[in-house]
Enzyme design. Structure first.
Site, PDB file in Angstrom:
ATOM      1  N   SER A  96       0.909  -1.173  -0.001  1.00  0.00           N
ATOM      2  CA  SER A  96       0.029   0.075  -0.017  1.00  0.00           C
ATOM      3  C   SER A  96       0.863   1.313   0.106  1.00  0.00           C
ATOM      4  O   SER A  96       1.872   1.212   0.427  1.00  0.00           O
ATOM      5  CB  SER A  96      -0.909  -0.065   1.387  1.00  0.00           C
ATOM      6  OG  SER A  96      -1.247   1.450   1.594  1.00  0.00           O
ATOM      7  N   TYR A 123      -1.883  -0.422  10.576  1.00  0.00           N
ATOM      8  CA  TYR A 123      -2.253  -1.075   9.083  1.00  0.00           C
ATOM      9  C   TYR A 123      -1.036  -0.847   8.115  1.00  0.00           C
ATOM     10  O   TYR A 123      -0.430  -1.666   7.668  1.00  0.00           O
ATOM     11  CB  TYR A 123      -3.284  -0.298   8.404  1.00  0.00           C
ATOM     12  CG  TYR A 123      -3.552  -0.618   7.035  1.00  0.00           C
ATOM     13  CD1 TYR A 123      -3.782  -1.919   6.508  1.00  0.00           C
ATOM     14  CD2 TYR A 123      -3.153   0.293   6.083  1.00  0.00           C
ATOM     15  CE1 TYR A 123      -4.091  -2.015   5.131  1.00  0.00           C
ATOM     16  CE2 TYR A 123      -3.339   0.156   4.556  1.00  0.00           C
ATOM     17  CZ  TYR A 123      -3.763  -1.219   4.118  1.00  0.00           C
ATOM     18  OH  TYR A 123      -3.781  -1.283   2.897  1.00  0.00           O
ATOM     19  N   LYS A 163       2.366  -3.104   6.451  1.00  0.00           N
ATOM     20  CA  LYS A 163       2.577  -3.228   4.859  1.00  0.00           C
ATOM     21  C   LYS A 163       4.133  -3.214   4.864  1.00  0.00           C
ATOM     22  O   LYS A 163       4.904  -3.715   4.152  1.00  0.00           O
ATOM     23  CB  LYS A 163       1.957  -2.342   4.004  1.00  0.00           C
ATOM     24  CG  LYS A 163       0.325  -2.697   3.954  1.00  0.00           C
ATOM     25  CD  LYS A 163       0.044  -3.975   3.410  1.00  0.00           C
ATOM     26  CE  LYS A 163      -1.475  -4.304   3.442  1.00  0.00           C
ATOM     27  NZ  LYS A 163      -1.619  -5.826   2.941  1.00  0.00           N
TER      28      LYS A 163
HETATM   29  C1  UD1 Z   1      -5.431   3.763   3.124  1.00  0.00           C
HETATM   30  C2  UD1 Z   1      -4.157   3.566   2.078  1.00  0.00           C
HETATM   31  C3  UD1 Z   1      -4.688   2.734   0.849  1.00  0.00           C
HETATM   32  C4  UD1 Z   1      -5.318   1.499   1.239  1.00  0.00           C
HETATM   33  C5  UD1 Z   1      -6.559   1.559   1.924  1.00  0.00           C
HETATM   34  C6  UD1 Z   1      -7.076   0.514   2.424  1.00  0.00           C
HETATM   35  C7  UD1 Z   1      -3.099   5.359   2.346  1.00  0.00           C
HETATM   36  C8  UD1 Z   1      -2.705   6.779   2.200  1.00  0.00           C
HETATM   37  N1  UD1 Z   1      -3.742   4.923   1.785  1.00  0.00           N
HETATM   38  O1  UD1 Z   1      -6.207   4.424   2.248  1.00  0.00           O
HETATM   39  O2  UD1 Z   1      -3.503   2.622   0.056  1.00  0.00           O
HETATM   40  O3  UD1 Z   1      -5.671   0.672   0.015  1.00  0.00           O
HETATM   41  O4  UD1 Z   1      -6.115   2.505   3.226  1.00  0.00           O
HETATM   42  O5  UD1 Z   1      -8.164   0.713   3.418  1.00  0.00           O
HETATM   43  O6  UD1 Z   1      -2.945   5.333   3.603  1.00  0.00           O
HETATM   44  N2  UD1 Z   1     -12.621   9.934   4.137  1.00  0.00           N
HETATM   45  C9  UD1 Z   1     -13.489  10.619   4.688  1.00  0.00           C
HETATM   46  N3  UD1 Z   1     -14.900  10.242   5.414  1.00  0.00           N
HETATM   47  C10 UD1 Z   1     -14.930   8.822   5.198  1.00  0.00           C
HETATM   48  C11 UD1 Z   1     -14.043   7.966   4.639  1.00  0.00           C
HETATM   49  C12 UD1 Z   1     -12.907   8.503   4.183  1.00  0.00           C
HETATM   50  O7  UD1 Z   1     -13.450  11.905   4.891  1.00  0.00           O
HETATM   51  O8  UD1 Z   1     -16.315   8.647   5.649  1.00  0.00           O
HETATM   52  C13 UD1 Z   1     -11.507  10.519   3.740  1.00  0.00           C
HETATM   53  C14 UD1 Z   1     -10.124  10.151   4.488  1.00  0.00           C
HETATM   54  O9  UD1 Z   1     -10.151  10.772   5.455  1.00  0.00           O
HETATM   55  C15 UD1 Z   1      -9.271   9.986   3.251  1.00  0.00           C
HETATM   56  C16 UD1 Z   1     -10.064   9.665   2.072  1.00  0.00           C
HETATM   57  O10 UD1 Z   1     -11.303   9.987   2.444  1.00  0.00           O
HETATM   58  O11 UD1 Z   1      -8.531  11.362   3.281  1.00  0.00           O
HETATM   59  C17 UD1 Z   1      -9.821   8.046   1.752  1.00  0.00           C
HETATM   60  O12 UD1 Z   1      -9.952   7.524   2.876  1.00  0.00           O
HETATM   61  P1  UD1 Z   1     -10.185   5.933   2.605  1.00  0.00           P
HETATM   62  O13 UD1 Z   1     -11.082   5.652   1.459  1.00  0.00           O
HETATM   63  O14 UD1 Z   1     -10.529   5.178   4.042  1.00  0.00           O
HETATM   64  O15 UD1 Z   1      -8.688   5.227   2.277  1.00  0.00           O
HETATM   65  P2  UD1 Z   1      -7.352   5.769   2.680  1.00  0.00           P
HETATM   66  O16 UD1 Z   1      -7.396   5.452   4.286  1.00  0.00           O
HETATM   67  O17 UD1 Z   1      -6.751   6.851   2.433  1.00  0.00           O
END
Ligand code: UD1
Length: 343
Positions: free
Chosen positions: A124, A149, A153
Site C-alpha cells: 500500500s 495498518y 505493509k
Molecule cells: C488507505 C491507504 C490505501 C489502502 C487503504 C485500505 C493511505 C494513504 N492509503 O487508504 O493505500 O488501499 O487504506 O483501506 O494510507 N474519508 C472521509 N470520510 C469517510 C471515509 C474517508 O473523509 O467517511 C477520507 C479519508 O480521511 C481519506 C480519504 O477519504 O482522506 C480516503 O479514505 P479511505 O478510502 O479510507 O482510504 P485511505 O485511508 O486513504
C-alpha cells in the site's frame, strides 16, 4: 498456470480473479470470508464463464494451509488476505499485526517448505508515511507509517524481501494507492460485511440512502481545499496490473528477485474533488459534514507511476468519473438484490 489468490472473494481479490481467468489462468481462491461472501465466487463465474476453485481457509491457520499445499501445487500466489481499515488498526493494533503478519509468515514458510516460486504481495502507499514531496516513487525514502495498518505493509515488504534473499525465489510487492470503483458488469465491487471505512462505499451508501450523511475527516489540512489528497485508482486497473506482474514473474522477466511497483494514476484528488466528481457524474447531491481528522490519515499522497509504466508495461486508464459511475452502478445493483432477498 495455476495461481493461488488469498482473499480472492474480497474487493481487489475478486476483480483480480476475473482478470486472471479472462487471461487463461487457472485460479484457486482461499478466503475465510471475514469481510466477504462466498456468493462472490458465483458472480465471478457469471462474469467469466469459468469456475475458480474455492476453499474456506484462514491463512493464519498454518495446519490448514499446509494441508492445502500438500494437495495443490501452485505456479504463483497473490496474497491479498489482510485487514485494511486504517482507523480500526489504530484502535486494535495487535489484531492487525497478528492477522496481517502471521498470514504472510505462514505462507512464506510453506512456500519454502514446498519449494514454490513467484509471490505477489498486496502492499500500500501507506508505506510512504507522510512524504516530504509528491509524487512518491519507489525510491522515495519511507517515513514511519502513520498507522499500524501501514506498518504491517512496511514490515510485510521487509519480510518478503528478506525471505526472497535467503532462499532465493521471485516476488513483487505492489503498492496500491486508493482503489475505488467496481466491475462494469456491476456483479462485483466493494462488498464490506461491516460498516465501510473507505470513501467510495461511504459515498455510494449515502447516495442510496443507507446512511443519512457522512463525515469528511478534516478540512484543515495543508491542501488547496483543506481536505486530504489521494490517488484514486480504478480497481480494474489495479487488477490488470496483477496479471502483468504474475506474467513477469512466471516468464522470468523480472530484473531483480524482489521488485516493488506503485499502482496509482499519478494524479491526486482531494476528498472534496472526489465528492464533486460523484455528484457531477451521477447528478446526485451528497449530504456530508466536516468533522475532525481521522487518526492514522496522511495529508496527501499520489504516485509516480513511471516504473510500473515502463517495467510492467501497465498504465491506469480509467478516470475518476468512471470510478464513481461504476461504484454507483454497483451500489444500485447491490441494493436492488438485497431488497429482493429481504422482500
Ligand atoms: C488507505 C491507504 C490505501 C489502502 C487503504 C485500505 C493511505 C494513504 N492509503 O487508504 O493505500 O488501499 O487504506 O483501506 O494510507 N474519508 C472521509 N470520510 C469517510 C471515509 C474517508 O473523509 O467517511 C477520507 C479519508 O480521511 C481519506 C480519504 O477519504 O482522506 C480516503 O479514505 P479511505 O478510502 O479510507 O482510504 P485511505 O485511508 O486513504
Amino acid at each position: 498456470m495455476k495461481v493461488l489468490v488469498t482473499g480472492g472473494t474480497g474487493y481487489i481479490g475478486s476483480h483480480t480473479v476475473v482478470e486472471l481467468l479472462n487471461r487463461g489462468f487457472e485460479v484457486i481462491i482461499i478466503d475465510n470470508l471475514s469481510n466477504s461472501r462466498e456468493e462472490v465466487v458465483h458472480r465471478i463465474e457469471k462474469i467469466t464463464g469459468k469456475s475458480p476453485l474455492y476453499f474456506n481457509i484462514d491463512v493464519c491457520n498454518k495446519a490448514d494451509l499446509k494441508k492445502f499445499f500438500s494437495v495443490y501445487k501452485v505456479d504463483a500466489t497473490i496474497h491479498f488476505a489482510a485487514f485494511k481499515a486504517v482507523g480500526e488498526s489504530v484502535e486494535k493494533p495487535l489484531l492487525y499485526y497478528r492477522n496481517n503478519l502471521l498470514s504472510l509468515i505462514n505462507l512464506l514458510e510453506l512456500y519454502a517448505e514446498f519449494g514454490f516460486d513467484n509471490f505477489l504481495f498486496s502492499s500500500s502507499c501507506s508505506v510512504y508515511g507522510q512524504s516530504d514531496a509528491q509524487p512518491v516513487s519507489e525510491s522515495t525514502p519511507l517515513k514511519p507509517a502513520e498507522s499500524p495498518y501501514g506498518n504491517t505493509k512496511q514490515i510485510g515488504e521487509e519480510i518478503l524481501r528478506d525471505s526472497i534473499l535467503a532462499r532465493p525465489f521471485r516476488g513483487i510487492a505492489l503498492r496500491y494507492f486508493n482503489p475505488a470503483g467496481a466491475h462494469s458488469s456491476a456483479l462485483i465491487g466493494e462488498y464490506p460485511l461491516h460498516a465501510p471505512n473507505n470513501l467510495g462505499p461511504v459515498i455510494t451508501q449515502t447516495a442510496i440512502g443507507k446512511r443519512e450523511s457522512f463525515t469528511v475527516f478534516g478540512n484543515d489540512y495543508n491542501t488547496p481545499d483543506g481536505t486530504c489528497i489521494r490517488d484514486y485508482i480504478h480497481v480494474v486497473d489495479i487488477a490488470t496490473a496483477h496479471v502483468d506482474a504474475v506474467n513477469r514473474l512466471i516468464h522470468k522477466k523480472n530484473k531483480k528477485p524482489f521488485e516493488l511497483y506503485n499502482l496509482g494514476t499519478g494524479r491526486g484528488y482531494s476528498v472534496m474533488e472526489a465528492i464533486t466528481a460523484f455528484e457531477n457524474s451521477t447528478g446526485i447531491k451528497l449530504k456530508y459534514n466536516f468533522g475532525p481528522r481521522r487518526p492514522g490519515d496522511v495529508e496527501k499522497v499520489w504516485a509516480d507511476t513511471a516504473r510500473a509504466n515502463s517495467e510492467l508495461g501497465w498504465k491506469a486508464t480509467r478516470s475518476l468519473e468512471e470510478i464513481m459511475n461504476s461504484a454507483w452502478g454497483w451500489e444500485k445493483q447491490m441494493t436492488r438484490n438485497s431488497n429482493k432477498i429481504t422482500g
